[in-house]
Design a protein around this motif. Sequence first.
Motif, PDB file in Angstrom:
ATOM      1  N   PRO A   1       0.809  -1.229   0.000  1.00 29.69           N
ATOM      2  CA  PRO A   1       0.000   0.000   0.000  1.00 29.69           C
ATOM      3  C   PRO A   1       0.840   1.276   0.000  1.00 29.69           C
ATOM      4  CG  PRO A   1       0.071  -0.920   2.191  1.00 29.69           C
ATOM      5  CD  PRO A   1       0.757  -1.912   1.305  1.00 29.69           C
ATOM      6  N   ILE A   2       2.088   1.176   0.440  1.00 30.63           N
ATOM      7  CA  ILE A   2       3.108   2.210   0.262  1.00 30.63           C
ATOM      8  C   ILE A   2       4.374   1.486  -0.183  1.00 30.63           C
ATOM      9  CG2 ILE A   2       2.166   3.813   1.968  1.00 30.63           C
ATOM     10  CD1 ILE A   2       4.260   2.790   3.940  1.00 30.63           C
ATOM     11  N   GLU A   3       5.303   2.212  -0.766  1.00 31.92           N
ATOM     12  CA  GLU A   3       6.518   1.555  -1.222  1.00 31.92           C
ATOM     13  C   GLU A   3       7.310   1.055  -0.023  1.00 31.92           C
ATOM     14  OE1 GLU A   3      10.012   2.117  -4.585  1.00 31.92           O
ATOM     15  OE2 GLU A   3       8.904   3.864  -3.866  1.00 31.92           O
ATOM     16  N   HIS A   4       7.682  -0.218  -0.076  1.00 32.37           N
ATOM     17  CA  HIS A   4       8.428  -0.775   1.055  1.00 32.37           C
ATOM     18  C   HIS A   4       9.260  -1.968   0.617  1.00 32.37           C
ATOM     19  CE1 HIS A   4       4.666  -3.230   1.065  1.00 32.37           C
ATOM     20  NE2 HIS A   4       5.431  -4.204   1.565  1.00 32.37           N
ATOM     21  N   TRP A   5      10.259  -2.279   1.449  1.00 34.96           N
ATOM     22  CA  TRP A   5      11.045  -3.501   1.286  1.00 34.96           C
ATOM     23  C   TRP A   5      10.275  -4.662   1.900  1.00 34.96           C
ATOM     24  CZ3 TRP A   5      14.903  -2.587  -1.879  1.00 34.96           C
ATOM     25  CH2 TRP A   5      15.619  -1.392  -1.831  1.00 34.96           C
ATOM     26  N   HIS A   6      10.277  -5.797   1.215  1.00 34.66           N
ATOM     27  CA  HIS A   6       9.618  -7.000   1.732  1.00 34.66           C
ATOM     28  C   HIS A   6      10.675  -8.101   1.844  1.00 34.66           C
ATOM     29  CE1 HIS A   6       5.931  -9.941   1.356  1.00 34.66           C
ATOM     30  NE2 HIS A   6       6.479  -9.955   2.558  1.00 34.66           N
ATOM     31  N   PHE A   7      11.056  -8.399   3.072  1.00 29.37           N
ATOM     32  CA  PHE A   7      12.082  -9.403   3.356  1.00 29.37           C
ATOM     33  C   PHE A   7      11.419 -10.758   3.593  1.00 29.37           C
ATOM     34  CE2 PHE A   7      13.520  -5.283   4.710  1.00 29.37           C
ATOM     35  CZ  PHE A   7      14.895  -5.238   4.524  1.00 29.37           C
TER      36      PHE A   7
END
Length: 353
Positions: free
Chosen positions: A54-60
């Motif tokens: 929903p917002i730009e983010h890192w997904h680990f």
Amino acid sequence: MSEQENKSGWDAIDQVMTNVYGDQEPKHFGTLISYQLGGNDPLDGISVYTAKAPIEHWHFVTYGFSELYEKETQDPEISGFGFELTFRLVKTEEESEPPYWAMNLLQNLARYIFGSGNIFKNGDYMDANGPICLESDTELTALAFTCDPELPGIDTPNGKVEFIQVVGITADELEAMQIWNTLGVLKVCESHMPSYVTDLSRSSFLQDPKVKEAVQKGSETEGSNTGFLFNEQISWQPGVKKLFKNKPASVTIGAKQADTIGKVLKGRAVKKEPLRLVSNEATVVFSFGDQPEIIEKDDRIEIILNQESANELAEQLQPSVKSISISSLKSVMFEIVKTDVKDAEGNVVETIG
């Protein structure tokens, strides 16, 4: 068949991520020396994707809590520990690479799990006892664990694997989870934190009156799911019976956790389910019945309370040095002692009580 030839567990995780991110090539960070050969990092690797919503983010996502290669454990239904961890972190405009501290956080959690055998499940929480990103001024000092909203559990050739997401939370949000429950608090915060993306710069969501009210209502009506609290300052001394005067048993509690214990005790009284306070040396159990009494055993003291005595004790458990007694149970005294809060080097940075 060698590990290089059989990567069925690894491939199953890759497929789940492909279902979400298509042909995006993740940034992958492997381990140079395996844990089995004396390396410092238990995980075989961590992949990091760039998510736009929903917002730009890192997904680990981790590789190593489940069985990535051949089946080694005895339970055919579960792969390894039965899960992999994920972590979603706000991506700043200037970042072109995922921050290393986040991967170190996941490896530290792996060291804890591999060392203790304790696992994290949907609805768990953990106090980090300091900023989750070391040497930052973030208010996030604890972690919550919930199912990753985009990654369903999977069946692999080595057994089932769930994806448990790590969520950064503040100290008062942690207390709210203790006095109510983790998933309830996360749910009422979801409008502020869609997909439970961690943002180091945020303040506590309990500053929102609606969130605070929902937590209070939930704890009062549903009670607390917390049945266990660790407090290194917990101790107790048995009572002494003398000819002319009896000495009551004594329970010692650190000031830092006294208020939280009181709030959780109220919530457990709603459920009428026990609360165990544990240190490295002692166990104190609060349980609930019609008549207040204490039962002293070699390894613990059990304090049985009714609703009235539980509320009376809970109201008095405050972070200040004092002695407490409750009117309906004279056979035990509660001693609140000061707590010295120390930094990583062992220096006292705050005294509570």
